[in-house]
Design an enzyme around this catalytic site. Sequence first.
Site, PDB file in Angstrom:
ATOM      1  N   GLU A 197      -0.799  -1.458  -5.100  1.00 24.20           N
ATOM      2  CA  GLU A 197      -2.111  -0.671  -5.019  1.00 24.20           C
ATOM      3  C   GLU A 197      -1.958   0.205  -6.229  1.00 24.20           C
ATOM      4  O   GLU A 197      -1.008   1.196  -6.362  1.00 24.20           O
ATOM      5  CB  GLU A 197      -2.397   0.044  -3.817  1.00 24.20           C
ATOM      6  CG  GLU A 197      -3.906   0.614  -3.951  1.00 24.20           C
ATOM      7  CD  GLU A 197      -4.267   1.242  -2.756  1.00 24.20           C
ATOM      8  OE1 GLU A 197      -4.698   0.622  -1.719  1.00 24.20           O
ATOM      9  OE2 GLU A 197      -4.656   2.539  -2.519  1.00 24.20           O
ATOM     10  N   ASP A 236      -2.952   0.985   6.988  1.00 21.45           N
ATOM     11  CA  ASP A 236      -2.056   0.606   5.816  1.00 21.45           C
ATOM     12  C   ASP A 236      -1.674  -0.710   5.821  1.00 21.45           C
ATOM     13  O   ASP A 236      -1.119  -1.255   4.733  1.00 21.45           O
ATOM     14  CB  ASP A 236      -0.728   1.686   5.681  1.00 21.45           C
ATOM     15  CG  ASP A 236      -1.241   3.021   6.090  1.00 21.45           C
ATOM     16  OD1 ASP A 236      -1.296   3.967   5.082  1.00 21.45           O
ATOM     17  OD2 ASP A 236      -1.479   3.426   7.244  1.00 21.45           O
ATOM     18  N   ASP A 288       0.855  -1.137   0.001  1.00 22.22           N
ATOM     19  CA  ASP A 288       0.073  -0.214  -0.005  1.00 22.22           C
ATOM     20  C   ASP A 288       0.972   1.197   0.054  1.00 22.22           C
ATOM     21  O   ASP A 288       1.330   1.528   0.921  1.00 22.22           O
ATOM     22  CB  ASP A 288      -0.942   0.014   1.330  1.00 22.22           C
ATOM     23  CG  ASP A 288      -1.844   1.093   1.170  1.00 22.22           C
ATOM     24  OD1 ASP A 288      -2.160   1.784   0.143  1.00 22.22           O
ATOM     25  OD2 ASP A 288      -2.210   1.353   2.458  1.00 22.22           O
TER      26      ASP A 288
END
Lengths: 179, 179
Positions: free
Chosen positions: B68, B141, B7
């Site tokens: 991501e 996260d 992330d």
Amino acid sequence: MRVMGVDPGLTRCGVGVVEGAPGRPLRLVHVSVVRTSPDDDVAHRLLGVEQGLEAVLAEFAPDAVAVERVFAQHNVSTVMGTAQAAGVAMLAAARRGLPVALHTPSEAKAAVTGNGRADKAQVTSMVTRLLRLDAPPRPADAADALALAICHVWRGAAQSRLDAARRAAVPRSRGGTVQ
Amino acid sequence: MRVMGVDPGLTRCGVGVVEGAPGRPLRLVHVSVVRTSPDDDVAHRLLGVEQGLEAVLAEFAPDAVAVERVFAQHNVSTVMGTAQAAGVAMLAAARRGLPVALHTPSEAKAAVTGNGRADKAQVTSMVTRLLRLDAPPRPADAADALALAICHVWRGAAQSRLDAARRAAVPRSRGGTVQ
């Protein structure tokens, strides 16, 4: 002072190395364009950019790296790749302990032409004259990279002293921590 | 199949490593957050992210990396740094010859909760259950990175076969060329 300028991009990443000092004649050391194929995935294109920049860093050993600042609001379709290519350039410089500066396109244009809104032809023409080249550097990405390097030679000396003073005044942690 | 999910971010970059296969139980291998200081310049923050990710890659040797996907239209003030951190993750994976996949936040949420618009609490709750953890991973996260890794374990097997077929059908050049 030897400066590598980088006009970041995935399809064409301009790279120019210039030697000089404020008030002294400039000398072209190297100019090239790193290209990667739009048919490749982004990860491999970033690897191609890294390999191209690493080759120039290794061969020409600049003292500093100047990268064009990328703005989020422009060219949305390609801005992510351009930002990532700029990140790869910053990363490669930081890994070698080289100072990195970001200059806007306007700053680079103003440095070489006196006009922050100069067009590509004017920038190419002035870069050709300032470096006393027999022919203008092509493509435009190559001229832009040289303009960035020249901009940094002229602005960088003053900026580096400011940065050093700031770093001395505010001790900061370096690098990331895994928690 | 062992997958590292990332992330991306400069202030907090979530990293999760998960082992599993479609239809088999999942296992948590590693979870952490790489942090860099907003007081540092971007070049050194990217270097910190690289060092943090390299440490996880070296220790846990994933078979694939899922990052991501960053969209230009969101969070303009931080999107450039986020895109560059994502680029560093892709680059680190490509350098090791690992396949890289990009998944959107919606794809990751849908994979673990069944709902592409699930909130952070739902994602964290499902990640905790799927990995049979005693406590939910913190901060968010870290949970998002694990959700990405799980998403890739489940989607990746099919996607990898498609990619391999595409690569076999269309030979492509790899890497960049300096001209």
